[in-house]
Design a protein around this motif. Sequence first.
Motif, PDB file in Angstrom:
ATOM      1  N   UNK A  53       0.748  -1.179  -0.013  1.00  0.00           N
ATOM      2  CA  UNK A  53      -0.054   0.000   0.112  1.00  0.00           C
ATOM      3  C   UNK A  53       1.030   1.320   0.099  1.00  0.00           C
ATOM      4  N   UNK A  54       0.450   2.334  -0.754  1.00  0.00           N
ATOM      5  CA  UNK A  54       1.234   3.586  -0.565  1.00  0.00           C
ATOM      6  C   UNK A  54       0.109   4.678  -0.262  1.00  0.00           C
ATOM      7  N   UNK A  55       0.526   5.489   0.620  1.00  0.00           N
ATOM      8  CA  UNK A  55      -0.258   6.517   1.057  1.00  0.00           C
ATOM      9  C   UNK A  55       0.383   7.773   0.695  1.00  0.00           C
ATOM     10  N   UNK A  56      -0.093   8.549  -0.337  1.00  0.00           N
ATOM     11  CA  UNK A  56       0.540   9.644  -0.753  1.00  0.00           C
ATOM     12  C   UNK A  56      -0.130  11.160  -0.749  1.00  0.00           C
ATOM     13  N   UNK A  57       0.267  12.136   0.013  1.00  0.00           N
ATOM     14  CA  UNK A  57      -0.381  13.181   0.411  1.00  0.00           C
ATOM     15  C   UNK A  57      -0.204  14.242  -0.769  1.00  0.00           C
ATOM     16  N   UNK A  58       0.570  13.997  -1.804  1.00  0.00           N
ATOM     17  CA  UNK A  58       1.175  15.249  -2.896  1.00  0.00           C
ATOM     18  C   UNK A  58       1.014  14.484  -4.053  1.00  0.00           C
ATOM     19  N   UNK A  59       0.658  15.377  -5.255  1.00  0.00           N
ATOM     20  CA  UNK A  59       0.653  14.998  -6.287  1.00  0.00           C
ATOM     21  C   UNK A  59       1.451  16.232  -7.258  1.00  0.00           C
ATOM     22  N   UNK A  60       2.541  15.576  -7.660  1.00  0.00           N
ATOM     23  CA  UNK A  60       3.395  16.729  -8.275  1.00  0.00           C
ATOM     24  C   UNK A  60       3.473  16.329  -9.829  1.00  0.00           C
ATOM     25  N   UNK A  61       2.071  15.688 -10.503  1.00  0.00           N
ATOM     26  CA  UNK A  61       2.212  15.439 -11.872  1.00  0.00           C
ATOM     27  C   UNK A  61       2.057  16.455 -12.802  1.00  0.00           C
ATOM     28  N   UNK A  62       1.510  17.723 -12.094  1.00  0.00           N
ATOM     29  CA  UNK A  62       1.355  18.949 -12.955  1.00  0.00           C
ATOM     30  C   UNK A  62       2.625  19.746 -12.611  1.00  0.00           C
ATOM     31  N   UNK A  63       3.479  19.679 -11.930  1.00  0.00           N
ATOM     32  CA  UNK A  63       4.324  20.545 -11.534  1.00  0.00           C
ATOM     33  C   UNK A  63       5.246  20.875 -12.872  1.00  0.00           C
ATOM     34  N   UNK A  64       5.662  20.154 -13.752  1.00  0.00           N
ATOM     35  CA  UNK A  64       6.267  20.724 -15.028  1.00  0.00           C
ATOM     36  C   UNK A  64       5.636  21.905 -15.811  1.00  0.00           C
ATOM     37  N   UNK A  65       3.980  21.785 -15.568  1.00  0.00           N
ATOM     38  CA  UNK A  65       3.330  22.617 -16.462  1.00  0.00           C
ATOM     39  C   UNK A  65       3.052  23.778 -15.705  1.00  0.00           C
ATOM     40  N   UNK A  66       2.623  23.674 -14.495  1.00  0.00           N
ATOM     41  CA  UNK A  66       2.040  24.710 -13.630  1.00  0.00           C
ATOM     42  C   UNK A  66       3.227  25.389 -12.694  1.00  0.00           C
ATOM     43  N   UNK A  67       4.257  24.299 -12.407  1.00  0.00           N
ATOM     44  CA  UNK A  67       5.201  24.841 -11.179  1.00  0.00           C
ATOM     45  C   UNK A  67       4.540  24.674  -9.916  1.00  0.00           C
TER      46      UNK A  67
END
Length: 71
Positions: free
Chosen positions: A43-57
């Motif tokens: 199981x992985x519990x992740x509180x952050x989503x960096x998938x848009x970081x490249x596009x939105x910073x």
Amino acid sequence: MDRLVAQGLQLGESTHIASPIYIDQLHPWLITIGDYATLGPYVAIITHDASLNQHTGQTRLGRVTVGNRAY
């Protein structure tokens, strides 16, 4: 797990956490695991989503709640 609880992770009563497991160590205060919950292996519990970081910073953060008696 004790360190994450000390940093704000809310861990319910009589939870079972298998191994191996990944719990986000960057923002443990955003995680709540309810009473009598079971987290199986891998199981992985992740509180952050960096998938848009490249596009939105920006990186999005959110609260993660595993309910009571969840599996």
